[in-house]
Design a protein around this motif. Structure first.
Motif, PDB file in Angstrom:
ATOM      1  N   ASN A   1       0.820  -1.200   0.000  1.00 28.89           N
ATOM      2  CA  ASN A   1       0.000   0.000   0.000  1.00 28.89           C
ATOM      3  C   ASN A   1       0.861   1.259   0.000  1.00 28.89           C
ATOM      4  N   GLY A   2       1.479   1.533  -1.149  1.00 28.94           N
ATOM      5  CA  GLY A   2       2.349   2.699  -1.259  1.00 28.94           C
ATOM      6  C   GLY A   2       1.607   4.011  -1.250  1.00 28.94           C
ATOM      7  N   SER A   3       0.279   3.980  -1.440  1.00 30.12           N
ATOM      8  CA  SER A   3      -0.506   5.226  -1.381  1.00 30.12           C
ATOM      9  C   SER A   3      -0.517   5.786   0.039  1.00 30.12           C
TER      10      SER A   3
ATOM     11  N   MET B   1       5.040   1.144   5.575  1.00 34.41           N
ATOM     12  CA  MET B   1       6.414   0.825   5.943  1.00 34.41           C
ATOM     13  C   MET B   1       6.515   0.482   7.425  1.00 34.41           C
ATOM     14  N   LYS B   2       5.733   1.166   8.239  1.00 33.56           N
ATOM     15  CA  LYS B   2       5.762   0.898   9.674  1.00 33.56           C
ATOM     16  C   LYS B   2       5.197  -0.473  10.003  1.00 33.56           C
ATOM     17  N   GLU B   3       4.169  -0.879   9.265  1.00 35.36           N
ATOM     18  CA  GLU B   3       3.508  -2.151   9.547  1.00 35.36           C
ATOM     19  C   GLU B   3       4.235  -3.352   8.924  1.00 35.36           C
ATOM     20  N   HIS B   4       4.959  -3.118   7.844  1.00 31.56           N
ATOM     21  CA  HIS B   4       5.616  -4.246   7.172  1.00 31.56           C
ATOM     22  C   HIS B   4       6.863  -4.680   7.951  1.00 31.56           C
TER      23      HIS B   4
END
Length: 258
Positions: free
Chosen positions: A238-240, A246-249
């Motif tokens: 989910n780059g939108s 980034m925090k969750e991945h």
């Protein structure tokens, strides 16, 4: 694992032919011609010439090396390779493995550097495959070491969505640009951390530097040559909402680390 790897004779001096007049002595080129001198003066000059000191011998040429002799007459000797740690096994202390190493080089027909690279690649990239790829027109070519089973990210940020940027991430040490450095141009926006590189000629982006891993490369799997990819798993990213994603991945930020 397949890896994409003149003889002229003259009469003797001093002999006269019967009835033949004595020929004038030859003079070196560049000397001016002088009038004939009387026989007595010529005889004195001839005797003086016999008392001249012997001509100096030309300096003795240095003895040719074996490499120069192999080149043959009229050919320059082949360049000699200096013995250095990077060019010759002689500079390394291989102990009991020296004969084994030299046999390996001969069998594989590799230079010292080539043999070392092959062994290092095999050890360091164990379990990986060397993929090759590039743009559409062929101006840009690269190679990359990665698994035969690729983990692909499908990003939906504003730019990736428009250009359908699916990619897998590798450390920079596993990527090598083979050709086309002058054929590449770069587009950036927003934070300018992502370097969207593409070919100036055909416009294809075969690799780029992702914002998630600025020390690595994102490789487009559809730009790889056929024959080295076994499978692909696609994960949507989910780059939108980039910061939250980034925090969750848990793993994406570490994919460019060794």
């Amino acid at each position: 694992m397949r890896q994409t790897r003149s003889n002229a004779s003259s009469e003797p001096r001093g002999q006269k032919r019967p009835g033949a007049a004595r020929a004038p002595a030859s003079r070196a080129p560049g000397h001016t011609t002088r009038a004939r001198t009387p026989a007595r003066q010529a005889g004195n000059r001839s005797r003086a010439a016999t008392r001249r000191p012997p001509a100096k011998q030309p300096p003795q040429q240095p003895r040719q090396s074996a490499r120069a002799q192999e080149a043959g007459p009229g050919e320059p000797p082949p360049p000699s390779t200096p013995v250095t740690p990077t060019s010759s096994v002689a500079a390394l202390d291989l102990g009991d493995q020296r004969e084994r190493w030299e046999t390996f080089q001969k069998r594989q027909r590799l230079t010292f550097e080539g043999a070392a690279k092959l062994l290092l690649d095999t050890f360091e990239y164990q379990g990986l495959v060397k993929h090759t790829g590039g743009c559409h027109c062929g101006a840009v070519r690269f190679e990359v070491w990665a698994s035969a089973d690729l983990h692909i990210f499908d990003c939906n940020c504003s730019v990736c969505k428009k250009k359908q940027n699916r990619h897998f991430i590798v450390p920079a040490s596993r990527f090598k640009l083979l050709k086309g450095a002058n054929s590449i141009t770069t587009y950036t926006f927003n934070t300018h951390k992502a370097q969207h590189t593409f070919c100036k000629m055909c416009g294809v982006q075969s690799f780029y530097t992702p914002r998630s891993n600025p020390s690595g490369f994102g490789i487009a799997p559809h730009c790889l040559d056929e024959g080295t990819v076994r499978s692909m798993v696609i994960e949507e990213f989910n780059g939108s909402d980039w910061e939250k994603a980034m925090k969750e991945h848990q793993t994406i930020k570490n994919m460019s680390k060794e």
